[in-house]
Design an enzyme around this catalytic site. Structure first.
Site, PDB file in Angstrom:
ATOM      1  N   LEU A 113       0.828  -1.215   0.000  1.00  0.00           N
ATOM      2  CA  LEU A 113       0.000   0.000   0.000  1.00  0.00           C
ATOM      3  C   LEU A 113       0.861   1.263   0.000  1.00  0.00           C
ATOM      4  O   LEU A 113       0.344   2.370  -0.046  1.00  0.00           O
ATOM      5  CB  LEU A 113      -0.899   0.030   1.238  1.00  0.00           C
ATOM      6  CG  LEU A 113      -1.980  -1.038   1.319  1.00  0.00           C
ATOM      7  CD1 LEU A 113      -2.805  -0.849   2.584  1.00  0.00           C
ATOM      8  CD2 LEU A 113      -2.885  -0.983   0.095  1.00  0.00           C
ATOM      9  N   TYR A 155      13.992 -11.297  -6.769  1.00  0.00           N
ATOM     10  CA  TYR A 155      12.621 -11.640  -7.159  1.00  0.00           C
ATOM     11  C   TYR A 155      11.728 -11.860  -5.949  1.00  0.00           C
ATOM     12  O   TYR A 155      10.530 -11.655  -5.984  1.00  0.00           O
ATOM     13  CB  TYR A 155      12.611 -12.912  -8.009  1.00  0.00           C
ATOM     14  CG  TYR A 155      12.785 -12.622  -9.473  1.00  0.00           C
ATOM     15  CD1 TYR A 155      12.177 -11.516 -10.055  1.00  0.00           C
ATOM     16  CD2 TYR A 155      13.560 -13.439 -10.273  1.00  0.00           C
ATOM     17  CE1 TYR A 155      12.348 -11.238 -11.397  1.00  0.00           C
ATOM     18  CE2 TYR A 155      13.731 -13.166 -11.613  1.00  0.00           C
ATOM     19  CZ  TYR A 155      13.116 -12.062 -12.179  1.00  0.00           C
ATOM     20  OH  TYR A 155      13.278 -11.785 -13.500  1.00  0.00           O
ATOM     21  N   GLU A 207       8.590   1.718  11.193  1.00  0.00           N
ATOM     22  CA  GLU A 207       7.663   1.060  10.270  1.00  0.00           C
ATOM     23  C   GLU A 207       7.663  -0.442  10.555  1.00  0.00           C
ATOM     24  O   GLU A 207       8.723  -1.080  10.583  1.00  0.00           O
ATOM     25  CB  GLU A 207       8.122   1.317   8.825  1.00  0.00           C
ATOM     26  CG  GLU A 207       7.205   0.660   7.811  1.00  0.00           C
ATOM     27  CD  GLU A 207       7.737   0.728   6.377  1.00  0.00           C
ATOM     28  OE1 GLU A 207       8.679   1.503   6.112  1.00  0.00           O
ATOM     29  OE2 GLU A 207       7.201  -0.010   5.538  1.00  0.00           O
ATOM     30  N   PRO A 266     -13.155  -2.988   4.818  1.00  0.00           N
ATOM     31  CA  PRO A 266     -11.841  -3.566   5.125  1.00  0.00           C
ATOM     32  C   PRO A 266     -11.055  -2.715   6.135  1.00  0.00           C
ATOM     33  O   PRO A 266     -10.341  -3.246   6.983  1.00  0.00           O
ATOM     34  CB  PRO A 266     -11.133  -3.584   3.759  1.00  0.00           C
ATOM     35  CG  PRO A 266     -12.238  -3.574   2.755  1.00  0.00           C
ATOM     36  CD  PRO A 266     -13.346  -2.774   3.371  1.00  0.00           C
ATOM     37  N   CYS A 296      28.663  -1.821 -10.847  1.00  0.00           N
ATOM     38  CA  CYS A 296      29.128  -3.054 -10.222  1.00  0.00           C
ATOM     39  C   CYS A 296      29.273  -4.150 -11.281  1.00  0.00           C
ATOM     40  O   CYS A 296      30.223  -4.112 -12.045  1.00  0.00           O
ATOM     41  CB  CYS A 296      28.194  -3.438  -9.072  1.00  0.00           C
ATOM     42  SG  CYS A 296      29.018  -4.459  -7.850  1.00  0.00           S
ATOM     43  N   HIS A 356      28.074   1.301  -5.873  1.00  0.00           N
ATOM     44  CA  HIS A 356      26.649   1.513  -6.179  1.00  0.00           C
ATOM     45  C   HIS A 356      26.228   2.951  -5.868  1.00  0.00           C
ATOM     46  O   HIS A 356      25.715   3.222  -4.782  1.00  0.00           O
ATOM     47  CB  HIS A 356      25.792   0.556  -5.354  1.00  0.00           C
ATOM     48  CG  HIS A 356      25.881  -0.860  -5.790  1.00  0.00           C
ATOM     49  ND1 HIS A 356      25.031  -1.405  -6.717  1.00  0.00           N
ATOM     50  CD2 HIS A 356      26.741  -1.842  -5.437  1.00  0.00           C
ATOM     51  CE1 HIS A 356      25.356  -2.673  -6.914  1.00  0.00           C
ATOM     52  NE2 HIS A 356      26.382  -2.967  -6.149  1.00  0.00           N
ATOM     53  N   GLU A 360      23.737   4.547  -6.841  1.00  0.00           N
ATOM     54  CA  GLU A 360      22.286   4.737  -6.769  1.00  0.00           C
ATOM     55  C   GLU A 360      21.762   4.870  -5.340  1.00  0.00           C
ATOM     56  O   GLU A 360      20.739   5.497  -5.104  1.00  0.00           O
ATOM     57  CB  GLU A 360      21.548   3.596  -7.488  1.00  0.00           C
ATOM     58  CG  GLU A 360      21.604   2.220  -6.829  1.00  0.00           C
ATOM     59  CD  GLU A 360      22.811   1.370  -7.261  1.00  0.00           C
ATOM     60  OE1 GLU A 360      23.839   1.961  -7.621  1.00  0.00           O
ATOM     61  OE2 GLU A 360      22.724   0.131  -7.209  1.00  0.00           O
TER      62      GLU A 360
END
Ligand code: GLN
Length: 546
Positions: A15, A54, A142, A191, A389, A515, A517
Site C-alpha cells: 500500500l 525476485y 515502520e 476492510p 558493479c 553503487h 544509486e
C-alpha cells in the site's frame, strides 16, 4: 523525552507504507525536528542479503555495510535520517541475539519466551535508536507486513507495550489501510473497519489513519471511518493515487494537515513547515521537456523493485537535466542470439533507438553474454553507457573479448576455468564459506584520476560510495587493458583495486565497482547518474552526432 511513531499496515501489502512513513518523516523534518527511521521486518532471514531480488526486491546497502530492506532506500531518499544496521530490525536478528544470550547463560535459569524476552529485545533495539543520539526528536518505526500476520505479532506487541508505558503523547500509532473501489465506483470502508479492529485486538488503538484510495475521500466517508474506528475525524487522511511522482506525497499530506495533527497529538509546539525544497523539486518535475530513452539491461526485469534505487536515481537525474527518463527494460538473455542488441536497442527497436544503456548490479551466469553484447553495442555505436558493479565488470569482459581479442575473457564468477579471468575473486574472499554478510560491503573511499569523467562528475577526487561484491577487476590484466586504451579511472586509496573504468573516444562510457544509486536523492541526484543522463540527453538532441 523522544517521541515514537509506529507505522503499521492493514488489509493488504504494497500500500506504500514505506513511502507514507518516509513522507511523514520528511514533513517532521520540514518542521525542524530531528527524525530517525527504523524498519522492522518480520521475516526470519537475519538480513535481506541472502534473498533473491525476485523474492524481496533490491537489497539496500548502508554505509556500515548492512544489507537491508528496500524501504531504507525510501527513508534515505525522503529524509536525512542516518541509516545503519541499527535501523533495520528483523525477526532473524532478534531471535539470533536472544538465543545467543540464552547460550551464554544470561537468562539465569529462566524459561525464555516470546513475551517478554523477544519483545524486550525488539523494544531495546527501537528505543536504542533514540538513546544513541541526544538530538533525536522523533523515531518513526515502520512495522513490515500486514496486521493479522502471525509473523508481525511480536513487533506489534512490542509497540503496544511501548505505547502503554510511554503514554499517548509520546508514542503514536499511524495505521495505513486500503479503501477499495467496487463496480460502480463505490468506495468501501469495511476492510478498514476490520483492519482497525485487528489492531484493537492487539491492544493498539490507532491515533491516525492513512487510507490508500483511488481518489481523495470525501467528508461523509471520513466521518463514517472515524465513527467505526474510534479515530478522530481530523485524523483520517487520504493517500490517493498520484499520477505525478511519489515525491509529491509529502506535499499532499501537508495539504491535509497531517504534520500539524501529528505535532498536536505529540504535544510538540507547532513550528513553521519549510517545504521549499520539495516544492522546488515539483517545479523541476513539471518543467521537464522531452523524453530520454534509457535501456536497463539486466536479469531481474519483471519486478520493478529489483532495481528500485537505480530507477529512482535515473528519475532524479532526469529532473536535474530537465528531461523525462523513459525506462526501456530489456532482459539481457534476449540479447544473446542473432541481431540481439541492434534489434532491441538500435534504430529497429520498438519506440526508436535508446539514448543510453545502463547495466546494473547482479549475480550469477544467466544473461551475462547478452549484457556483454549490449556493452559492446553501446561502445561501438557511441551510445552513453553506465555500468554499475556487475555493469562495470561487463565493460571489462567486453574489452577483453572484442578489443584484446580474447574470446574466452570472462569473470571467474561465471567461468571458473577461463584462460582470461579479467574479473576475479577478491583476495579477501578466497576462504569465505558463508553467504550471509560476507561480501565486500559498505562505504569506502575511492580516488579518481585526473582527466576522467568520474572526477568531472563528483568535482573531487575523494569519493565515498557503497560496495556489495565479491569479484573485482583482475590486477594482472591492468597493463594489457590500459595498453589497449581502457582508462582505469579510479582506485582504492592504496591503489590495490580498480574502482572505475572508462572508454576512450566515447561520449560517456563509465563503469563503477560501487553503487552510486543508493545515495541519490530527488532533491540532489547522484553525480554519475546526472552526467549519464546529460550525455543521453545530448544523444537525444543530436542523434546523428557521434
Ligand atoms: N556478481 C558480481 C560480484 O559479486 C557483481 C555484484 C554486483 O553487481 N552487486 O562481484
Amino acid at each position: 523525552m523522544d517521541k515514537l511513531i509506529f507505522v503499521s499496515g492493514g488489509v493488504c501489502s504494497s500500500l506504500g507504507k514505506g513511502v507514507a512513513a518516509s513522507s511523514l518523516g520528511a514533513l517532521l523534518e520540514a518542521r525542524g525536528l530531528s527524525v530517525r527511521m527504523v524498519k522492522c521486518d518480520p521475516y526470519i532471514n537475519v538480513d535481506a542479503g541472502t534473498m533473491s531480488p525476485y523474492q524481496h526486491g533490491e537489497v539496500y546497502v548502508t554505509d556500515d555495510g548492512a544489507e537491508t530492506d528496500l524501504d531504507l532506500g525510501n527513508y534515505a531518499r525522503f529524509t536525512k535520517s542516518p541509516l545503519s544496521q541499527a535501523n533495520s530490525v528483523t525477526t532473524g536478528q532478534v531471535y539470533q541475539a536472544v538465543i545467543r544470550k540464552e547460550r551464554e547463560g544470561r537468562f539465569l535459569g529462566r524459561c525464555v519466551q516470546v513475551i517478554p524476552h523477544i519483545t524486550d529485545e525488539i523494544k531495546s533495539r527501537i528505543q536504542g535508536i533514540a538513546k544513541e543520539d541526544p538530538d533525536v526528536d522523533v523515531v518513526i518505526v515502520e512495522i513490515g507486513g500486514t496486521v493479522g500476520d502471525i509473523e508481525s505479532i511480536p513487533f506489534l506487541e512490542a509497540a503496544r507495550q511501548i505505547i502503554h508505558e510511554s503514554g499517548k503523547s509520546n508514542a503514536l500509532s499511524v495505521h495505513l489501510t486500503l479503501i477499495p473501489e467496487v463496480a460502480g465506483g463505490e468506495l468501501k470502508t469495511k476492510p478498514t473497519q476490520h483492519s482497525v479492529k485487528a489492531m484493537q485486538e492487539m491492544g493498539i488503538q490507532p491515533d491516525i489513519l492513512i487510507c490508500r484510495a483511488p481518489v481523495m475521500l470525501d467528508e461523509p466517508t471520513r466521518k463514517k471511518i472515524a465513527l467505526f474506528t474510534n479515530v478522530e475525524f481530523n485524523s483520517v487522511f487520504t493517500s490517493y493515487n498520484v499520477d505525478t511522482t511519489i515525491y509529491e506525497i509529502p506535499l499532499i499530506f501537508h495539504d491535509q494537515k497531517l504534520d500539524q495533527v501529528v505535532l498536536q497529538k505529540m504535544g510538540v509546539e507547532s513550528r513553521h513547515a519549510n517545504l521549499d525544497s520539495w516544492r522546488f523539486m515539483m517545479e523541476k518535475f513539471h518543467s521537464r521537456q522531452g523524453k530520454v530513452r534509457i535501456a536497463i539491461v539486466g536479469k531481474y526485469m519483471e519486478l520493478h523493485d529489483s532495481y528500485k534505487s537505480v530507477y529512482e536515481a535515473l528519475f532524479h537525474a532526469g529532473m536535474e537535466n530537465g528531461v523525462e527518463v523513459e525506462l526501456v527494460k530489456v532482459d539481457s538473455s534476449r540479447l544473446e542470439e542473432g541481431p540481439g542488441p541492434e534489434k532491441a536497442l538500435g534504430a529497429e527497436a520498438e519506440g526508436g533507438p535508446v539514448h543510453g544503456v545502463l547495466v546494473p548490479g547482479g549475480f550469477g551466469q544467466r544473461g551475462i553474454n547478452g549484457m556483454v553484447r549490449a556493452a559492446g553495442w553501446a561502445r561501438t555505436t557511441k551510445t552513453p553507457y553506465f555500468g554499475i558493479c556487475l555493469g562495470m565488470q561487463i565493460m571489462v569482459i567486453d574489452w577483453g573479448r572484442q578489443v584484446l581479442g580474447w574470446e574466452d575473457a570472462d569473470s571467474s564468477e561465471f567461468a571458473e576455468d577461463t584462460k582470461h579471468p579479467v574479473i576475479s575473486l577478491l583476495e579477501e574472499q578466497e576462504n569465505v564459506k558463508d553467504y550471509g554478510g560476507t561480501m565486500r560491503l559498505g562505504a569506502s573511499k575511492t580516488v579518481a584520476e585526473e582527466g576522467t569523467r568520474i572526477l568531472a562528475a563528483y568535482g573531487t577526487d575523494l569519493i565515498w560510495e557503497r560496495h556489495r561484491h565479491r569479484y573485482e577487476f583482475s590486477n594482472r590484466y591492468r597493463e594489457e587493458m590500459a595498453g589497449a586504451g581502457l582508462k582505469l579511472a579510479a582506485f582504492t586509496p592504496d591503489g590495490d583495486l580498480v574502482e572505475c573504468v572508462e572508454w576512450p573516444d566515447h561520449p560517456w562510457g563509465v563503469g563503477v565497482q560501487f553503487h552510486p544509486e543508493f545515495k541519490s536523492k530527488p532533491t540532489k541526484a547522484s553525480p554519475l547518474f546526472r552526467d549519464f543522463i546529460a550525455a543521453a540527453k545530448g544523444r537525444m538532441l543530436s542523434p546523428g552526432a557521434l
